[in-house]
Design a protein around this motif. Structure first.
Motif: not given
Length: 257
Positions: A4-27
């Motif tokens: 949401q931050t990427y799409d609504f605020i930054l208007h750029v495609k999400p960084d797939k590595y950051l998405l992977g990091f946040v997913f893994s770190a949350t678990i």
């Protein structure tokens, strides 16, 4: 929420590595936290299940840790900012570690509420900006403020439910320190700040639909607050209240806002 931050605020495609990091770190972080949770004064089927199947949290902790390490390496130029998120996350769960040094953290006045809010806000609203190399413009700052105080309001509800446990284990926070009326004021002031900073985004050419969607979880939170203070159902807290944090991002995704 990161998306949401990427799409609504930054208007750029999400960084797939950051998405992977946040997913893994949350678990990893949640498994670590709940592995160290042994019981509760509040009746909870979830806690009872947890006590019997703690090994699952240990397994998911190592899976999440491995994933976090891999994506950390892929995002190595940003190691400092990623490490900061790990430190804040650790401070949230550290008081549960059975060692005198870590138990001393229970006496910190701001306690777990601030640590948990900080890490969720930092990881979902600030890290994407840093990783994207974007500037912290006024709209970005308004969004960060909105996210912090909305998540803080959600955490207040969880901490109000956990007051008895926190008092019994010596964990200090504003929620255990304040009277019930004081907690009520803190909750609604937090929601007010979140809503106000969100509305101000309208001055910076953000769509009315997007702003309304961001406000919907705030309105729902305020509406169910009194009920949530009396009903400590796992389904209410872990599906509805917890789900409110990502509800606006889900609505934006579904309606392509």
């Amino acid at each position: 929420m990161v998306n949401q931050t990427y799409d609504f605020i930054l208007h750029v495609k999400p960084d797939k590595y950051l998405l992977g990091f946040v997913f893994s770190a949350t678990i990893c972080s949640y498994s670590f936290h709940w592995y160290l949770t042994s019981g509760s004064l509040v009746e909870s089927a979830r806690i009872e299940w947890l006590k019997k199947h703690r090994v699952f949290h240990l397994i998911f902790f190592f899976i999440g840790l491995a994933g976090s390490a891999i994506f950390f390496f892929l995002l190595l130029p940003n190691w400092y900012w990623l490490s900061l998120s790990a430190i804040i996350t650790f401070l949230y769960s550290a008081p549960k570690i059975p060692h005198p040094w870590f138990r001393a953290l229970r006496k910190v006045a701001i306690g777990k509420t601030i640590f948990l809010t900080l890490v969720w806000m930092y990881v979902t609203a600030i890290l994407p900006v840093i990783i994207a190399g974007a500037r912290f413009t006024i709209p970005v700052i308004l969004f960060v403020i909105s996210r912090f105080f909305f998540i803080y309001a959600i955490c207040i509800m969880f901490d109000f439910r956990d007051r008895a446990d926190d008092k019994a284990t010596g964990v200090r926070s504003m929620i255990t320190w304040f009277s019930e009326k004081g907690v009520d004021r803190l909750f609604f002031v937090s929601l007010l700040i979140a809503a106000t900073s969100t509305i101000f985004l309208f001055r910076y050419n953000f769509s009315a639909a997007g702003i309304i969607v961001l406000l919907i979880p705030c309105i729902i939170s305020g509406a169910i607050y009194e009920y949530a203070k009396k009903n400590f159902s796992d389904y209410l807290y872990y599906f509805i209240i917890d789900g409110l944090m990502m509800f606006s991002s889900l609505l934006m995704l579904v309606f392509r806002i």
